[in-house]
Design a protein around this motif. Structure first.
Motif: not given
Length: 279
Positions: A44-48, A56-64, A67-71
């Motif tokens: 899955e593409g993410v900011k290069a 990494a944190r951007g990916h987790l935020a985009d796929k909330k 992953y169910r990680i609020a912030d």
């Protein structure tokens, strides 16, 4: 099998939503959390641009929804980023209202090549059921006293009497949340010293409930892969070369290398031993 490692109790299981239709990820749900313990088989593409940790944190935020990680930017602190060729691995430490969560770490694996970056998988533990407050009712000073007392009792201070008590000193390491149920706020204390019965150093990590003031978790931080020669105790007890024997206790045979988790979430090597009293 006995182990000088800590075990964090699982929280009551929560419902976990399956990936949406068309999601290419193989998802293994976590135990007692809504965050999956493993996501694999994805690209899955993410900011290069920017750091690997931010990506990494951007990916987790985009796929909330997965992953169910609020912030992630607030609740996950980067602790390690490793690059090996095109592969990138980022390790993130969970925070609960700014306080470290013991054993709460999440890893994001990526590849960066030709100006593009993709996420290839994630794994680890992120505890979603934590609701405990982070204001302690017990002072650091009292927590240190209780931690030293608990360590003294464990290394045999009560049995040694007043003339041979070990010299122990506790150092407060800050607040830590133990991920049990809604979370247990604790003071983490490191206790160091020497056990006069064996002549061996003492290094214990003790977690004292910041509400009640009593230790709720304790383990040794000393690696014990071999069997050190024990100094003669007051009663003339001497360990044989092939085994280590605690004064008044069962023989413990050296075993294999194991691991435990420190207060900052990092994994450390620990010695495992076989307790003959348990067969």
């Amino acid at each position: 099998m006995g182990a000088a490692a800590l075990v964090v109790s699982a929280m009551p299981a929560q419902a976990f939503a399956a990936p949406a239709a068309g999601d290419p990820a193989d998802v293994i749900p976590g135990k007692g959390t809504s965050t999956p313990s493993l996501v694999d088989g994805i690209r899955e593409g993410v900011k290069a641009s920017g750091s690997a940790a931010d990506a990494a944190r951007g990916h987790l935020a985009d796929k909330k929804s997965r992953y169910r990680i609020a912030d992630p930017a607030r609740d996950l602190k980067p602790v390690q980023a490793v690059t090996n060729g095109a592969a990138e691995t980022v390790r993130l430490q969970q925070k609960h209202h700014g306080v470290d969560v013991l054993g709460g770490q999440y890893v994001v694996r990526m590849e960066k090549k030709d100006g593009k970056r993709v996420v290839t998988g994630t794994s680890g533990k992120y505890f979603t059921a934590l609701t405990t407050g982070t204001t302690p009712s017990v002072s650091e000073e009292l927590a240190v006293q209780r931690a030293v007392g608990a360590t003294l009792a464990q290394v045999g201070g009560k049995r040694l009497g007043t003339k041979a008590k070990p010299s122990l000193k506790g150092t407060a390491r800050g607040l830590v949340v133990l991920p049990k149920g809604a979370g247990v706020l604790t003071h983490h204390v490191t206790v160091r010293g020497t056990d006069p019965a064996t002549g061996q150093p003492v290094l214990h990590e003790v977690y004292v409930d910041a509400k009640s003031g009593y230790p709720v978790l304790q383990y040794s931080g000393i690696k014990t892969f071999g069997t050190p020669k024990a100094a003669p105790a007051a009663g003339g007890v001497k360990a044989d070369a092939g085994e280590a024997k605690a004064p008044g206790g069962p023989a413990k045979h050296p075993g294999v290398a194991g691991s435990g988790v420190k207060y900052d979430g990092t994994t450390v090597e620990l010695g495992l031993f076989f307790d003959t009293a348990r067969g």
